[in-house]
Design a protein around this motif. Sequence first.
Motif, PDB file in Angstrom:
ATOM      1  N   VAL A 178      48.520  47.594  35.204  1.00 54.26           N
ATOM      2  CA  VAL A 178      47.925  46.341  35.687  1.00 54.26           C
ATOM      3  C   VAL A 178      47.244  46.624  37.014  1.00 54.26           C
ATOM      4  N   THR A 224      46.895  38.533  39.675  1.00 60.44           N
ATOM      5  CA  THR A 224      47.125  39.701  38.831  1.00 60.44           C
ATOM      6  C   THR A 224      48.579  40.145  38.913  1.00 60.44           C
ATOM      7  N   CYS A 263      43.786  45.356  39.834  1.00 61.56           N
ATOM      8  CA  CYS A 263      42.642  44.525  40.192  1.00 61.56           C
ATOM      9  C   CYS A 263      41.388  45.397  40.164  1.00 61.56           C
ATOM     10  N   GLY A 266      41.369  36.652  34.594  1.00 56.07           N
ATOM     11  CA  GLY A 266      40.979  36.177  35.916  1.00 56.07           C
ATOM     12  C   GLY A 266      39.692  35.382  35.884  1.00 56.07           C
ATOM     13  N   GLY A 326      42.458  42.627  36.344  1.00 55.95           N
ATOM     14  CA  GLY A 326      42.248  41.322  36.952  1.00 55.95           C
ATOM     15  C   GLY A 326      40.996  41.286  37.803  1.00 55.95           C
ATOM     16  N   CYS A 327      40.281  40.168  37.724  1.00 58.17           N
ATOM     17  CA  CYS A 327      39.077  39.984  38.536  1.00 58.17           C
ATOM     18  C   CYS A 327      38.935  38.497  38.835  1.00 58.17           C
ATOM     19  N   THR A 328      39.105  38.131  40.086  1.00 56.66           N
ATOM     20  CA  THR A 328      39.014  36.728  40.492  1.00 56.66           C
ATOM     21  C   THR A 328      37.600  36.336  40.892  1.00 56.66           C
TER      22      THR A 328
END
Length: 340
Positions: A97, A109, A99, A178, A150-152
Motif C-alpha cells: 500500500v 491510504t 501513496c 482516492g 492512493g492518490c488524493t
Amino acid sequence: MVMKDLETVAGRYLDLIGRADEHGAVDLVLGLIDEGVPAEDVLLRIVARGQLRVGELWASNEWPVAREHAATAVSERVVAAVSGHVRPAATRGLVAVACADGEYHALPTRIMAEVLRLRGWRIDFLGASVPGPHLITHLHQTGPDVVALGCTMPTRLARAHATIAACQAAGTPVLAGGAGFGADGRYACLLGADAWAPTADAAADRLAAGLPSFPAADDGPGAAAVHLGGEEYVYLTRHRAELLSRVVDRLGEHSAEDLGHMADFLIAATYVHDTALFTDFVTWACQVPAARKVPAESVVLGLRVFHDVLTDCPDARVMLNEGLAVAQTCCASQRTETRV
C-alpha cells in the motif's frame, strides 16, 4: 452500538482532535473497540468521517490550517493505536500500500491499509509520496500480490500513471483508490489501473472477490492511456516555473501558492485531456476564498493572466476560458448573496 450512537461519538471524536487531545481520542476509540464496536467501523465511521469534517471546517475558514494539521496528526496516532490494539490473523496474500509519488495526504491510504489488514491481508504500508523506482524495487524484493495505490490530489495523476505502468510491467496488478482518481474512478481507468475502489471497505471487497480488471483494449492494460499527455502538457510541465513567475509578476498582490495550484490543476487537466478536472478546481477555488472574505474576482484575474501568457497552448487556453466562465458565474452568485 447503532449508527445513531456512532454519529454522536463521532462528534465527540471531532471535538477531541480539534483540541489536539491525542490521549483522549485514543482512549475514546480503543474504548469503543473494547465495547465490541468493530475496528473497521471505528476507522471508517469515526476517524475517516472525522477527517472529512476537518477538511470541511478548514475550507469554510472555521479552522485555521494549524488546527487542521494538529487534528490530522492526532488521527494518524489514533489509526496507529488501532493497528496495535487489534491484530487479526493474516489469512490472505500480501498487499503493498503506497501513496502516489508527490502525494502527501497519507491518512486516507493508511486507513485503507488498516481495513485491508483487518480483513486478513498482510500489509506493507510504504507511506506518503513513494517514488516509482523505489516502489518497483520493493515489489521485486517482496513479491506482493497487488499494489494498492492512493492518490488524493489529481495533480499527481501523471506520476500515478507512471507508477501504475511500472508496477504492471513488473507483473503486479494495481488497485487504485482516492479522490484524485475521480469520484467515479474515471482517471483510474484512463491510466490503466486494474481496478478502482471509492472507499477503503470497497477496496477490501474488491480484493476479497479476486482482483477484477477494467475492460481492456486489444493491445493490453493501459491501452486507453496512450493518448495521455501531449505537446502542451510537456511544454507546461517544463516551463511551469517560468510561466508562473510571469503570472505572479503581473499579479503581485495574489498568492503565488494559489496561482501555483491553478497551474498544477491546469497541467493535470491537460495530461488527461479533461476540462472538467480544471473547472471543478476553479469552482472549489472560488468557494474557498469566499469563505476567507477574498472575492472570486481574484480567481478570475488569475485565469485571465494565465490565458494571456499561454499564447502557444490553444488547448490550455480553451480550458482557461471554460474555467473563466465558471469563475464569473461564481462572482455573480457572490454579488447576489452580498446584496441579499
